[in-house]
Scaffold this active site. Structure first.
Site, PDB file in Angstrom:
ATOM      1  CB  CYS A  27      -1.045  -0.207   1.136  1.00  0.00           C
ATOM      2  SG  CYS A  27      -0.304   0.032   2.850  1.00  0.00           S
ATOM      3  CG  HIS A 565      -3.884   6.018   4.916  1.00  0.00           C
ATOM      4  ND1 HIS A 565      -4.688   5.069   4.848  1.00  0.00           N
ATOM      5  CD2 HIS A 565      -2.755   5.075   4.155  1.00  0.00           C
ATOM      6  CE1 HIS A 565      -4.333   3.837   4.723  1.00  0.00           C
ATOM      7  NE2 HIS A 565      -3.275   3.784   4.343  1.00  0.00           N
TER       8      HIS A 565
END
Length: 643
Positions: A27, A565
């Protein structure tokens, strides 16, 4: 040795070795390992290792937190662990096409061709240079340079199935080398002659029942759809074999079964289907031409570019070649001579109207290629993904095709494309009437398609900010439905960062992810969003946009490097519920909409939507301090970053 090779080797060794790795993803901040046995991993060592921020075990994953340069470390780990040929390397997360079947088909084609557009356009331009050399009297019998450049320009198109195998494998998430083996089998050099010999001997049936046939063209060279279909089928076979094959023999059994099933299946199923379709089209077009040449011209002109995409144009090409060889002339392809010029026209309009710099950079070489008759870069790179320009091109081509047939424009030779097709239209007896009709039609095709496209909208292809857009205050539309950004936050070099979200402020220490709550990634704040929209907290450049759109990095004008995020572990959603409105490298202004996300969908999937906002280069500043608590509206002052 690469910059991160030593780190990658150390990571692989201390997660239990490559034989302990069953899968690997990444990620925006961390490597996400799936290990056979987590007890074999040396967590204490990795946590203390330079280059590793920390280690987290969650959701069945062994997460090694790296930071912003995780893609580079990931690439090295893939090499070190030998996963590139068999691991499930999920770089293109969230790239599953959505929408109706046509939209999904366009998305698939565009996604596969996107990585090769530069080389495709270059080969088209080289072919144009070769055509110029041919017009000057040079050919394969009198010029070594002609032979070399012809190979350079035509080789890419000849072996297009092999080229496409790589991006197709990435799109369908299978081993690239297995895909290449399948593609190589389809274009094996001696196949055409061998199949012809078998047919003459009456031995062209497998098990005496199933016909072994090649496309009407005689081979799979230069084709598109057969290899895409083959790789799609192969991806499912490979996925199944990975699940059922013991690890000790998986390395060779999985590709063996995938190849030995896919290649025969493609030859025995795709070949007959392609031939049947070509025969049906040939009969249909012949019937239409006998009924009305003008209707035939409109039909061929409208559908030619689509037929080429599927390789079905070979239903007509052999007829034209045989007609020229037998009678010295042909009108079979008259309506198909000028569609490239309609692409030229729409591309010219797109280059003038588009605000996307990336579109301009793709359209220019595609424009040059189209003049020489090579339209693949234009179709696959620009007009088909945009749809409207492609429709305009086909519609104008229909009209031009009908006119060409109405004036009975005739070809007296085969082989020329684009501007070099015109000499083939001169009658050997000296009659040049067909040539002048074609020249006027080509000019008309360019002007008509250009004019229509100038009056039609140019769709946004990449969703990025306008090319070379000046920094400016956002309009009300840009930040709707969030409140307007306060004027006090509009100073480019201001140490105050506006909130990119509307919701409730959460202390970073309270975030339920130790990577963020510990401050290991940097200092900042978090927000529990009430509106699923992220806007720019200051004037900035998009330095990172993860493929799943769940995380975005910004390089702010005041020097701060910001990571936003959205949610916790939302990379697992593979892009579902997230929509990006910018792309990496874009210049964005304060309040500009960056990413939209579906809060309820994320929660329904079991993931928190708490969104950390981290200054990842905290060490470069004297302090990073929250200036807001409680409820916050996008645009309110949120963080103070002091040097």
């Amino acid at each position: 040795m690469g910059k991160y090779t030593e780190l990658a080797q150390d990571i692989v060794a201390h997660v239990g070795g490559k034989e302990n790795i069953t899968d690997l993803k990444h990620c925006v901040t961390r490597l996400r390992f799936y290990l056979k046995d987590e007890s074999k991993a040396d967590t204490d060592y990795l946590k203390a290792r330079d280059g590793v921020v920390t280690v987290v075990k969650a959701g069945g994953q062994y997460q090694v937190v790296i930071g912003n340069h995780v893609p580079d470390v990931y690439a090295e780990v893939v090499k070190v662990a030998g996963l590139s040929g068999g691991g499930s390397l999920d770089i293109d997360e969230g790239d599953v096409p959505k929408g109706n079947l046509f939209d999904r088909f366009v998305a698939l084609i565009s996604g596969v061709f996107q990585p090769i557009l530069g080389a495709l356009a270059a080969s088209g331009i080289i072919k144009g240079v070769v055509a110029v050399m041919g017009a000057m009297g040079l050919n394969a019998t009198n010029s070594a340079l002609y032979v070399i450049l012809n190979a350079a320009g035509d080789g890419f198109m000849q072996f297009l199935p092999i080229i496409l195998a790589v991006p197709a494998a990435r799109k369908f998430k299978m081993s690239e080398f297995t895909a290449l083996a399948i593609a190589a089998g389809l274009v094996y050099p001696t196949l055409p002659a061998t199949v012809t010999a078998l047919k003459e001997a009456g031995l062209d049936k497998v098990f005496g029942v199933i016909p072994f046939a090649l496309p009407t063209s005689g081979s799979y060279l230069s084709t598109v759809m057969p290899i895409l279909l083959a790789i799609w089928v192969a991806s499912h076979i490979e996925k199944f074999m990975r699940k059922v094959t013991p690890d000790v023999i998986k390395l060779f059994v999985v590709p063996f079964v995938t190849i030995i099933v896919t290649v025969p299946l493609t030859f025995l199923l795709v070949g007959p289907i392609a031939n049947a379709l070509s025969d049906a089209l040939q009969s249909g077009f012949s019937a239409v031409q006998n009924f009305s040449p003008i209707v035939y011209g409109a039909l061929v002109g409208a559908t030619w570019q689509v037929l080429v995409m599927f390789g079905l144009h070979w239903a007509l090409v052999p007829l034209a070649i045989m007609s020229v060889a037998t009678y010295g002339y042909s009108t079979v392809l008259t309506a198909a001579l000028l569609p490239n010029f309609t692409q030229t026209g729409v591309l010219a309009a797109i280059m003038l109207k588009t605000k996307e710099q990336k579109v301009k950079s793709i359209a220019m070489p595609a424009f040059i290629s189209s003049i020489f008759g090579v339209t693949e870069p234009a179709i696959y790179g620009v007009t088909l993904p945009m749809k409207i320009p492609f429709y305009i091109s086909c519609a104008v081509s229909a009209v031009v095709g009908a006119i060409m047939m109405a004036f009975n424009v005739t070809s007296y030779a085969s082989g020329g494309m684009g501007i070099f097709l015109f000499p083939a239209l001169i009658n050997p007896n000296g009659d040049m009437s067909g040539l002048w009709v074609a020249v006027l039609c080509a000019i008309g095709a360019i002007i008509a398609s250009f004019a229509i496209q100038m009056g039609a909208p140019v769709p946004t292809l990449f969703g990025g900010a306008p090319a070379e857009a000046p920094v400016k205050k956002p309009s009300a539309e840009a930040v709707a439905p969030v409140a307007a950004v306060e004027a006090s936050s509009t100073i480019t070099e201001s140490p105050i960062l506006a909130s990119p979200l509307t919701g409730d402020v959460v202390a970073l220490a309270d975030v339920k992810d130790p990577v963020f709550s510990s401050g290991a990634m940097g200092q900042g704040i978090a927000i529990e969003p009430s509106i699923g929209q992220v806007v720019a907290p200051a004037n900035a450049t998009v330095s990172l946009l993860f493929p799943t759109n769940h995380a975005i990095g910004l390089q702010l004008d005041n020097g701060a490097e910001l990571l936003i995020h959205i949610g916790m572990d939302t990379v697992e959603l593979e892009g579902k519920g997230f929509t990006a409105h910018v792309q990496q490298g874009d210049r964005v202004s304060l309040g500009q909409k960056l990413v939209s996300f579906d809060i309820e969908a994320i929660k329904a999937a079991g993931f928190p939507v708490t969104t950390p906002i981290i200054v990842t280069n905290t060490a470069d500043f004297a302090s990073v301090t929250a200036t807001k608590s409680g409820a916050v509206v996008a645009g309110d002052d949120l963080l103070e970053v002091l040097k």
